[in-house]
Structures are given as structure tokens and as C-alpha cells.
Scaffold this motif. Structure first.
Motif, PDB file in Angstrom:
ATOM      1  N   VAL A 143     -32.906   8.513  16.368  1.00 27.06           N
ATOM      2  CA  VAL A 143     -32.670   9.039  17.716  1.00 27.06           C
ATOM      3  C   VAL A 143     -31.272   8.662  18.192  1.00 27.06           C
ATOM      4  CG1 VAL A 143     -33.386   8.919  20.140  1.00 27.06           C
ATOM      5  CG2 VAL A 143     -35.116   9.069  18.345  1.00 27.06           C
ATOM      6  N   THR A 144     -30.854   7.431  17.915  1.00 26.03           N
ATOM      7  CA  THR A 144     -29.507   6.992  18.291  1.00 26.03           C
ATOM      8  C   THR A 144     -28.451   7.890  17.659  1.00 26.03           C
ATOM      9  OG1 THR A 144     -30.236   4.688  18.503  1.00 26.03           O
ATOM     10  CG2 THR A 144     -27.880   5.058  18.227  1.00 26.03           C
ATOM     11  N   GLN A 145     -28.602   8.191  16.377  1.00 20.84           N
ATOM     12  CA  GLN A 145     -27.629   9.023  15.661  1.00 20.84           C
ATOM     13  C   GLN A 145     -27.576  10.438  16.225  1.00 20.84           C
ATOM     14  OE1 GLN A 145     -28.889   8.670  11.584  1.00 20.84           O
ATOM     15  NE2 GLN A 145     -28.250   6.523  11.436  1.00 20.84           N
ATOM     16  N   VAL A 146     -28.752  11.008  16.552  1.00 19.98           N
ATOM     17  CA  VAL A 146     -28.784  12.369  17.107  1.00 19.98           C
ATOM     18  C   VAL A 146     -28.107  12.399  18.474  1.00 19.98           C
ATOM     19  CG1 VAL A 146     -30.252  14.267  17.891  1.00 19.98           C
ATOM     20  CG2 VAL A 146     -30.852  13.020  15.808  1.00 19.98           C
ATOM     21  N   VAL A 147     -28.374  11.397  19.307  1.00 16.04           N
ATOM     22  CA  VAL A 147     -27.732  11.338  20.623  1.00 16.04           C
ATOM     23  C   VAL A 147     -26.215  11.251  20.462  1.00 16.04           C
ATOM     24  CG1 VAL A 147     -27.409   9.924  22.697  1.00 16.04           C
ATOM     25  CG2 VAL A 147     -29.719  10.364  21.839  1.00 16.04           C
TER      26      VAL A 147
END
Length: 354
Positions: A207-211
């Protein structure tokens, strides 16, 4: 004579090496990505004084941790959601399980808004509408109302969610269900839900990477991941109407009342707690083990696991704030110590006197 001494020394070293190998205890744990940074630090510190105990923790998500626990393929499982009634039944009943909170943590709404300056403010109802697909632009009137005097970009909102069974999702959806009846009735609260849209990522890492890579994204991330990755996150409006930044202190404030609401299996809800200084999206991570530790290799392994869990929930708590987690209160620690004393191997208690 020198050859004989060398031979004896060689045999002696081989014997010591074999004894060391046989004495080494290996413990496999897995589950919550939410607690992974904390768990990795605990393992590193614990093994400095217990080099004979090798602990491997895999960050596979709370769903995987519970599955491994139930199937007895793990020494311990970690989940940000307490076991459900069905999971307790699968485990043979609540009286067969020891479930302990090991630390508390905050979940933040991390965002990616190029060109935006200032501190974004959000609340539960707005986040619920974003994740239901009802708010689709960052300059929506409801977001603007929470951020007076701030220029918000006219770009699309991309809500980012977990794709795996996740305790982080359980905490986040449980919170949003207290903020929005439509959210509760359509999306609901669980480790895995059917999201109406948006983008997905596996684990807090995903999720961090997508954000980070998606213009206009907002995603729910454990505080330690947001801080480590320099992802900005919103101030959240709490139960008492105050905009609060997530921190170990504001998360600890959410946990102060946990002891009163904690049930017999040591589960308690930390989200949407009252108090002016309380951050509203928080929860415990729980470790689950079988009370009868017969599935472990031997009594030494059982004693090592019990000692590691006692250490993490007592002396190890002083490390929590360094990684943006909130330590357990003294009252919760006392409940945990009592629960750990119930662990048995071949009918005998395994936790050494503390």
C-alpha cells in the motif's frame, strides 16, 4: 604427541560444534505486516542476549498468521485482529488458546498530493465516502470544509487498500464502520472486504508503494511505514472533535481505556476512543499460541517461546516508542503475564519465574 593433541583438539571442537547445533532452538513466527518493523527489532535485541534462540518472523499478513497458527505450522501467529468465534472453534475452543496483545499502533491516511503544501485534515465520514467512491476529487466541498483557507488540487482521488487478508484492514474498516452507517452496511468491517474501487497493494509495504507512485492516492498505512518511507499523512478528527496527529503518545492515549473493555481473551477495541488527545484509528497486534505447546519441537523450544513473548511484552516495550508504536500499559502487561503462565508442555508450565 603434537599430532595426538591436535587430533584431540579437533575432536573436541567438533563435539562442541555438534552440541551447539543441537542446543540451538529455532522458532518460526509470521503474520501481521503492521507489527513487522517492531517484531524485527525485538528479534534482533532478544537474540543479542539469547544467541541460542533463532527466531524468524515473516511479514505475510494477519490472515496468513492466523492460518499458520490454526494449522500449527508456526510457533506463533501475529494478527491485528483478535481471533473470531469461528477461529476459536477451529482451534478447539477459546480455552485452548493464549491470545495476547503485544503492542499498539496507529493507522494513518497517507497521501500523494503533488504541489500541495500544509497539513491535510480529514475525518472518518469523509474517508468512508472516499472509500465508497462517493468523493472522487481532492477539491470536493467536504474535504475543503475540513481544510479552510487551503488550496486543494483539482485531481482525482485514488483510494488504496490491502489486497490480502489483513488486520490493518480490520482496524481501519472497524473504525470507518463507526463513522458511516452506509459504509458499515455496504463494505463492512473484516480482515478482507469487497472494496467498490480504487487500487490495491499487498501488505503495508504494498500500500505504501502504491501511494508513493500514484498521483492523488490516499491509503491506510501503519504509522511506522509512513514515517520510514516519508509518506505525508493527514491529521484525523477524533471522537472529541479535535484534529490529532498519529504518534506513540496519541496512540497510548487510545489504549489507556483498553483494560476496562478487555474481554476474557484479552481483546479490546482501540478505535474511536473518547479523549481530546486520542488518535482515533488505532489497534493492538495480538500473538496467538496454543496453550498446549506440544506441536513445538521440545520443552526447550516451548520455554524459549514463552520467555520471548514475556520479554517482548515487558522489557521489550521500552523499544516501542522508538519505532512509533505505543507500549502496553502496566495493567495490560499484568493481564498478559497471567495469560503466559497458562502455557504448558507435557502438562507442565513453561514460563520461568519472572
Amino acid at each position: 604427541m603434537k599430532k595426538m593433541i591436535a587430533f584431540v583438539a579437533s575432536v573436541g571442537l567438533a563435539f562442541l560444534s555438534a552440541s551447539w547445533a543441537s542446543a540451538e532452538t529455532r522458532l518460526q513466527g509470521a503474520g501481521s505486516t503492521f507489527v513487522a518493523p517492531m517484531m524485527q527489532r525485538w528479534v534482533t535485541e532478544y537474540q543479542k542476549t539469547h544467541p541460542e534462540v533463532q527466531i524468524d518472523y515473516q511479514s505475510i499478513g494477519s490472515g496468513g498468521g492466523v492460518k499458520g497458527f490454526l494449522e500449527k505450522t508456526l510457533a506463533f501467529g501475529a494478527s491485528d485482529a483478535p481471533l473470531t468465534k469461528k477461529e476459536f472453534t477451529t482451534a478447539g475452543g477459546a480455552d485452548k488458546v493464549v491470545q495476547i496483545p503485544i503492542v499498539a499502533g496507529a493507522i494513518v491516511a497517507g497521501y500523494n498530493l503533488p504541489g500541495f503544501s500544509g497539513q491535510l485534515k480529514l475525518d472518518g465520514p469523509v474517508l468512508a465516502e472516499i472509500y465508497m467512491g462517493k468523493i472522487t476529487k481532492w477539491n470536493d466541498a467536504k474535504i475543503k470544509a475540513l481544510n479552510p483557507g487551503v488550496t486543494l488540487p483539482d485531481i482525482a482521488v485514488t483510494p488504496v487498500h490491502r489486497t490480502d487478508a489483513s488486520g490493518t484492514t480490520y482496524i481501519y474498516t472497524s473504525y470507518l464502520a463507526t463513522q458511516s452507517v452506509p459504509f458499515k452496511e455496504t463494505v463492512g468491517a473484516a480482515k478482507q472486504v469487497e472494496w467498490p474501487g480504487g487500487a490495491g497493494g499487498k501488505g503495508n509495504e504494498g500500500v505504501t508503494q502504491v501511494v508513493q507512485s500514484t498521483r492523488g492516492a490516499v491509503g491506510y498505512i501503519e504509522l511506522a511505514y509512513a514515517e520510514k518511507s516519508n509518506v505525508p499523512f493527514a491529521l484525523m478528527k477524533n471522537h472529541d472533535g479535535q484534529f490529532i496527529k498519529a504518534s506513540p503518545e496519541s496512540t497510548s492515549a487510545a489504549g489507556e481505556g483498553a483494560l476496562k473493555s478487555m474481554d476474557a481473551n484479552l481483546a479490546a477495541d482501540l478505535w474511536n476512543q473518547p479523549g481530546k488527545e486520542v488518535y482515533p484509528i488505532a489497534g493492538f497486534t495480538y500473538v496467538t499460541v496454543y496453550k498446549d505447546m506440544g506441536s513445538l519441537k521440545d520443552a526447550t523450544a516451548a520455554a524459549a517461546l514463552a520467555d520471548f513473548l514475556y520479554w517482548t511484552t515487558h522489557d521489550g516495550q521500552k523499544l516501542a516508542g522508538q519505532l512509533d508504536y505505543a507500549p502496553l500499559s502496566a495493567g495490560v502487561q499484568a493481564r498478559v503475564a497471567t495469560a503466559l503462565k497458562e502455557l504448558r508442555y507435557s502438562g507442565k508450565p513453561v514460563l520461568a519465574m519472572h
